[in-house]
Write an enzyme that holds these catalytic residues in place. Structure first.
Site, short mmCIF file in Angstrom:
data_model
loop_
_atom_site.label_atom_id
_atom_site.label_comp_id
_atom_site.label_asym_id
_atom_site.label_seq_id
_atom_site.Cartn_x
_atom_site.Cartn_y
_atom_site.Cartn_z
N THR A 74 13.05 14.82 -19.25
CA THR A 74 13.07 13.81 -18.20
C THR A 74 14.16 12.91 -18.18
O THR A 74 14.72 12.68 -16.94
CB THR A 74 11.86 12.67 -18.66
OG1 THR A 74 10.57 13.57 -18.53
CG2 THR A 74 11.70 11.63 -17.82
N ASN A 152 5.85 24.80 -14.78
CA ASN A 152 4.97 24.23 -15.85
C ASN A 152 3.81 24.84 -15.92
O ASN A 152 2.90 24.88 -16.75
CB ASN A 152 5.35 22.95 -16.49
CG ASN A 152 5.46 22.11 -14.98
OD1 ASN A 152 5.84 22.09 -14.14
ND2 ASN A 152 4.31 21.24 -15.20
N GLY A 201 14.03 20.35 -25.99
CA GLY A 201 13.83 20.96 -26.88
C GLY A 201 12.72 21.48 -27.33
O GLY A 201 12.35 22.23 -28.02
N HIS A 202 11.74 20.47 -27.26
CA HIS A 202 10.43 20.47 -27.73
C HIS A 202 9.56 21.85 -26.96
O HIS A 202 8.49 22.01 -27.40
CB HIS A 202 9.55 19.20 -27.89
CG HIS A 202 9.14 18.90 -26.37
ND1 HIS A 202 7.77 18.95 -26.04
CD2 HIS A 202 9.79 18.30 -25.56
CE1 HIS A 202 7.66 18.35 -24.83
NE2 HIS A 202 8.87 17.92 -24.46
N THR A 238 23.95 6.16 -30.60
CA THR A 238 24.16 7.03 -31.78
C THR A 238 23.38 8.26 -31.45
O THR A 238 22.38 8.42 -31.36
CB THR A 238 23.81 6.27 -33.17
OG1 THR A 238 24.51 5.09 -33.13
CG2 THR A 238 23.91 7.18 -34.26
N CYS A 325 1.04 15.66 -18.38
CA CYS A 325 1.39 14.29 -18.03
C CYS A 325 0.25 13.80 -16.95
O CYS A 325 -0.06 12.80 -17.05
CB CYS A 325 2.58 14.31 -17.13
SG CYS A 325 3.82 14.92 -18.21
N1 PLP Z 1 10.12 19.51 -16.37
C1 PLP Z 1 9.16 20.31 -16.50
C2 PLP Z 1 9.23 21.47 -15.82
C3 PLP Z 1 8.42 20.14 -17.72
O1 PLP Z 1 7.30 20.95 -17.89
C4 PLP Z 1 8.66 18.88 -18.47
C5 PLP Z 1 7.79 18.51 -19.47
O2 PLP Z 1 6.41 19.02 -19.58
C6 PLP Z 1 9.59 17.95 -17.90
C7 PLP Z 1 10.42 18.39 -16.90
C8 PLP Z 1 9.75 16.84 -18.64
O3 PLP Z 1 10.39 17.16 -20.16
P1 PLP Z 1 10.25 16.03 -21.32
O4 PLP Z 1 8.90 15.91 -21.74
O5 PLP Z 1 11.26 16.80 -22.41
O6 PLP Z 1 10.77 15.05 -21.02
#
Ligand code: PLP
Length: 387
Positions: A74, A152, A201-202, A238, A325
């Site tokens: 994000t 996603n 990263g996650h 930092t 989300c």
């Molecule tokens: N873009 C896509 C395609 C995603 O799947 C996600 C998270 O699910 C994001 C952006 C947002 O990433 P983050 O959760 O690291 O902010």
């Protein structure tokens, strides 16, 4: 004994790789120096961040200096859109697609509120872009085209090289939301022609709160966060040294495991074949398009995805009904709506997303549980309709 958990929600987030955790531990204990400090502890942390940047750059195929570390996808998306909007005030047209993550769609709304025009491209029934429509949308005042690498929800891959050649031929900046692609398919930013590429990263077994934004050499945007001179003045604050060490280790692992994603795909394909052959009224969304190897977004006719999720959860199987989300809102996924998935299927969608930690036993458990769950839910639905 508790049922072992089957985790098939890896597009929402992934477990931390043991190797990444091991690499992080010293930096959570004794090596706690600030990477900006001149003393020995600071130098150790600074060195660790340099190594992490090299490891991640190797996964991306870019130069370490082209990489800004961020808190995740994000932040990278916010940085890219706001940065381009501020840097090119004479160009007020942006192009993106209807199936982007909510972070990109929200930036589109932000751009409109700030006086920009945003063209949103549709997709076909398989989630594919129409490149002719994309080409026709490009204008002399187009500042940026933003396209995701992999969706996603469905895992559908967009043809980034073709998009890049159309966009770059007109001198327009090209941003890729690479969050769901990095670690799942090869990425080579030196070849791709994207100017900006964000990732998280996650999504590939690194700790949460880590990620990055690739900014092609020579592209100057204002810092997203103003503060100290960290990240060569491009992002103040930092450095999250333990997180970045974990990110670097996870990037190394992802690179090692990339040739092995066929094993993940074999399990995904096995699951998909089972769903289609054993559960009537099943549709696999985007199956006709190229996809990442780990994702199946199935729609089960006549049931609610949320009900399937809850019943699988009772059986210790974790899945999702769409992007995490929007879970909790009983609203049809914007991705499936854009793909014009039939109304009878759209609310019955369940996403299974695997990882290299997924086993045959995990898939077998889904195969053992799901047919009875669906039969039960459909019978209940039929009884309720008769009342
Ligand atoms: N873009 C896509 C395609 C995603 O799947 C996600 C998270 O699910 C994001 C952006 C947002 O990433 P983050 O959760 O690291 O902010």
């Amino acid at each position: 004994m508790l049922d072992p958990l089957v985790y098939l929600d890896n597009n929402a987030t992934t477990r931390l790789a043991d190797e990444a955790l091991e690499a992080m531990l010293p930096f959570l204990r004794d090596q706690f120096g600030n990477a900006g400090s001149a003393h020995v502890l600071g130098r150790i942390s600074e060195g660790a961040v340099v190594v992490a940047r090299e490891q991640v750059a190797a996964l991306l195929g870019c130069a370490p200096a082209e990489l800004i570390f961020t808190s995740g996808g994000t932040e990278g998306i916010n940085h890219a859109f706001r940065g381009v909007f501020e840097a090119f005030p004479a160009k007020r047209h942006f192009v993106t697609t209807a199936v982007e993550h909510s972070a990109v769609l929200a930036m589109g709304d932000w751009l409109r509120r700030n006086g920009a025009e945003v063209t949103v491209l549709g997709v076909d029934g398989q989630g594919r872009l129409d490149l002719a429509e994309l080409e026709a949308s490009l204008r002399p005042d187009t500042a940026l085209v933003s396209v995701m690498a992999a969706n996603n929800e469905t895992g559908v891959l967009f043809p980034l090289e073709e998009v890049a050649s159309l966009v770059k031929a007109r001198g327009i900046l090209f941003h890729v939301d690479g969050t769901q692609a990095l670690g799942k398919v090869p990425v080579d930013l030196a070849r791709l022609g994207a100017d900006l590429f964000n990732f998280s990263g996650h999504k590939f077994h690194a700790p949460k709160g880590t990620g990055g934004l690739f900014l092609r050499r020579g592209l100057r945007l204002k810092p997203f966060m103003i503060g100290g001179g960290q990240e060569r003045g491009r992002r103040g604050g930092t450095e999250n040294v333990p997180g970045l060490v974990g990110l670097g280790a996870a990037a190394d692992l992802a690179r090692t495991h990339l040739p092995g994603t066929g094993a993940v795909q074999a399990l995904r394909d096995r699951l998909e074949t089972f769903l289609l052959s054993r559960i009537p009224g099943t549709l696999v969304n985007g199956a006709g398009a190229p996809r990442v190897p780990n994702t199946t977004m199935a729609s089960f006719e006549g049931v609610e995805g949320e009900a399937v999720l809850m019943r699988l959860n009772e059986a210790s199987i974790c899945v999702s009904t769409g992007s995490a989300c929007t879970t909790g809102q009983k609203e049809a996924s914007h991705v499936l709506r854009a793909m014009a998935v039939p109304a009878s299927c759209v609310l019955g969608s369940v996403r299974f997303s695997l990882s290299r930690y997924t086993t045959e036993a995990d898939v077998a458990k889904v195969e053992a549980c799901l047919p009875a769950i669906l039969e039960d839910l459909r019978t209940q639905g039929a009884v309720a309709r008769r009342r």
